[in-house]
Scaffold this motif. Structure first.
Motif, PDB file in Angstrom:
ATOM      1  N   MET A 139       0.845  -1.189   0.000  1.00  0.00           N
ATOM      2  CA  MET A 139       0.000   0.000   0.000  1.00  0.00           C
ATOM      3  C   MET A 139       0.887   1.248   0.000  1.00  0.00           C
ATOM      4  N   ALA A 140       0.652   2.142  -0.907  1.00  0.00           N
ATOM      5  CA  ALA A 140       1.464   3.357  -1.040  1.00  0.00           C
ATOM      6  C   ALA A 140       1.105   4.365   0.049  1.00  0.00           C
ATOM      7  N   LEU A 141       2.131   5.052   0.516  1.00  0.00           N
ATOM      8  CA  LEU A 141       1.908   6.107   1.507  1.00  0.00           C
ATOM      9  C   LEU A 141       1.223   7.295   0.864  1.00  0.00           C
ATOM     10  N   ASP A 142       0.345   7.916   1.613  1.00  0.00           N
ATOM     11  CA  ASP A 142      -0.318   9.122   1.133  1.00  0.00           C
ATOM     12  C   ASP A 142       0.402  10.333   1.730  1.00  0.00           C
ATOM     13  N   HIS A 143       1.061  11.073   0.881  1.00  0.00           N
ATOM     14  CA  HIS A 143       1.820  12.248   1.309  1.00  0.00           C
ATOM     15  C   HIS A 143       1.048  13.545   1.055  1.00  0.00           C
ATOM     16  N   SER A 144      -0.274  13.464   0.974  1.00  0.00           N
ATOM     17  CA  SER A 144      -1.077  14.638   0.625  1.00  0.00           C
ATOM     18  C   SER A 144      -0.828  15.830   1.529  1.00  0.00           C
ATOM     19  N   SER A 145      -0.735  15.591   2.846  1.00  0.00           N
ATOM     20  CA  SER A 145      -0.551  16.728   3.753  1.00  0.00           C
ATOM     21  C   SER A 145       0.831  17.360   3.570  1.00  0.00           C
ATOM     22  N   GLU A 146       1.863  16.538   3.332  1.00  0.00           N
ATOM     23  CA  GLU A 146       3.203  17.075   3.092  1.00  0.00           C
ATOM     24  C   GLU A 146       3.247  17.857   1.782  1.00  0.00           C
ATOM     25  N   ILE A 147       2.614  17.308   0.753  1.00  0.00           N
ATOM     26  CA  ILE A 147       2.578  17.988  -0.548  1.00  0.00           C
ATOM     27  C   ILE A 147       1.894  19.339  -0.410  1.00  0.00           C
ATOM     28  N   LYS A 148       0.779  19.373   0.300  1.00  0.00           N
ATOM     29  CA  LYS A 148       0.070  20.640   0.505  1.00  0.00           C
ATOM     30  C   LYS A 148       0.951  21.629   1.261  1.00  0.00           C
ATOM     31  N   GLN A 149       1.640  21.168   2.316  1.00  0.00           N
ATOM     32  CA  GLN A 149       2.550  22.049   3.068  1.00  0.00           C
ATOM     33  C   GLN A 149       3.622  22.644   2.154  1.00  0.00           C
ATOM     34  N   ILE A 150       4.215  21.797   1.322  1.00  0.00           N
ATOM     35  CA  ILE A 150       5.306  22.225   0.444  1.00  0.00           C
ATOM     36  C   ILE A 150       4.802  23.233  -0.580  1.00  0.00           C
ATOM     37  N   ILE A 151       3.695  22.939  -1.220  1.00  0.00           N
ATOM     38  CA  ILE A 151       3.158  23.839  -2.251  1.00  0.00           C
ATOM     39  C   ILE A 151       2.643  25.129  -1.615  1.00  0.00           C
ATOM     40  N   ASP A 152       2.021  25.045  -0.455  1.00  0.00           N
ATOM     41  CA  ASP A 152       1.590  26.272   0.237  1.00  0.00           C
ATOM     42  C   ASP A 152       2.796  27.152   0.550  1.00  0.00           C
ATOM     43  N   TYR A 153       3.889  26.535   0.994  1.00  0.00           N
ATOM     44  CA  TYR A 153       5.105  27.294   1.313  1.00  0.00           C
ATOM     45  C   TYR A 153       5.689  27.924   0.044  1.00  0.00           C
ATOM     46  N   LEU A 154       5.737  27.149  -1.030  1.00  0.00           N
ATOM     47  CA  LEU A 154       6.231  27.683  -2.306  1.00  0.00           C
ATOM     48  C   LEU A 154       5.365  28.859  -2.756  1.00  0.00           C
ATOM     49  N   ASN A 155       4.058  28.712  -2.686  1.00  0.00           N
ATOM     50  CA  ASN A 155       3.150  29.792  -3.087  1.00  0.00           C
ATOM     51  C   ASN A 155       3.337  31.034  -2.224  1.00  0.00           C
ATOM     52  N   GLU A 156       3.509  30.830  -0.930  1.00  0.00           N
ATOM     53  CA  GLU A 156       3.713  31.957  -0.014  1.00  0.00           C
ATOM     54  C   GLU A 156       5.002  32.698  -0.355  1.00  0.00           C
ATOM     55  N   ARG A 157       6.068  31.959  -0.572  1.00  0.00           N
ATOM     56  CA  ARG A 157       7.381  32.566  -0.833  1.00  0.00           C
ATOM     57  C   ARG A 157       7.476  33.212  -2.217  1.00  0.00           C
ATOM     58  N   THR A 158       6.696  32.722  -3.180  1.00  0.00           N
ATOM     59  CA  THR A 158       6.808  33.217  -4.556  1.00  0.00           C
ATOM     60  C   THR A 158       5.591  34.007  -5.021  1.00  0.00           C
ATOM     61  N   GLN A 159       4.613  34.188  -4.133  1.00  0.00           N
ATOM     62  CA  GLN A 159       3.351  34.829  -4.495  1.00  0.00           C
ATOM     63  C   GLN A 159       2.748  34.170  -5.748  1.00  0.00           C
ATOM     64  N   SER A 160       2.744  32.842  -5.745  1.00  0.00           N
ATOM     65  CA  SER A 160       2.215  32.060  -6.862  1.00  0.00           C
ATOM     66  C   SER A 160       0.943  31.337  -6.439  1.00  0.00           C
ATOM     67  N   HIS A 161       0.394  30.572  -7.368  1.00  0.00           N
ATOM     68  CA  HIS A 161      -0.847  29.849  -7.098  1.00  0.00           C
ATOM     69  C   HIS A 161      -0.762  28.424  -7.649  1.00  0.00           C
ATOM     70  N   PHE A 162       0.337  27.723  -7.341  1.00  0.00           N
ATOM     71  CA  PHE A 162       0.474  26.345  -7.784  1.00  0.00           C
ATOM     72  C   PHE A 162      -0.499  25.473  -7.000  1.00  0.00           C
ATOM     73  N   SER A 163      -0.984  24.430  -7.646  1.00  0.00           N
ATOM     74  CA  SER A 163      -1.940  23.530  -7.007  1.00  0.00           C
ATOM     75  C   SER A 163      -1.225  22.281  -6.476  1.00  0.00           C
ATOM     76  N   PRO A 164      -1.563  21.873  -5.252  1.00  0.00           N
ATOM     77  CA  PRO A 164      -0.997  20.633  -4.730  1.00  0.00           C
ATOM     78  C   PRO A 164      -1.667  19.388  -5.323  1.00  0.00           C
ATOM     79  N   LYS A 165      -2.638  19.597  -6.209  1.00  0.00           N
ATOM     80  CA  LYS A 165      -3.381  18.482  -6.800  1.00  0.00           C
ATOM     81  C   LYS A 165      -2.907  18.122  -8.202  1.00  0.00           C
TER      82      LYS A 165
END
Length: 119
Positions: A1-27
């Protein structure tokens, strides 16, 4: 069974968006795939943040390079490890400027002037 890293992915993309004023989707499939692969290799959310911070510092003020502050560049397997190593390496000081690396103090010049006049 594969690990679900959804919360980590969201954290990373939210941080990237915050630092770059971007709107990348974690989906986005490609974004999820590259972040999942790095996480499976043992990298942490903090490692991603270090890479983001380092590249924002390097490229954030350069209009030609700013466009590369995106998941497909930062988290690509051929880039991520070298960017992380750059982030962990102490920065060389500019030998031309002996004050490089020193934080500039912020002064209230009006208060300083008033103090000098009163002495």
């Amino acid at each position: 069974m594969a690990l679900d890293h959804s919360s980590e992915i969201k954290q990373i993309i939210d941080y990237l968006n915050e630092r770059t004023q971007s709107h990348f989707s974690p989906k986005t499939a490609e974004t999820r795939k590259s972040i999942n692969a790095r996480l499976k290799e043992g990298y942490t959310v903090d490692d991603f943040k270090k890479v983001i911070d380092a590249k924002v510092k390097d490229w954030g003020d350069n209009p030609e390079m700013r466009e590369y502050l995106r998941p497909q560049t930062l988290f690509r397997p051929s880039n991520f490890e070298s960017y992380l190593n750059e982030a962990n390496r102490p920065r060389a000081r500019d030998k031309k400027n002996p004050f490089n690396g020193f934080d500039q103090n912020e002064y209230d010049y009006a208060a300083l002037e008033a103090q000098l006049i009163s002495n």
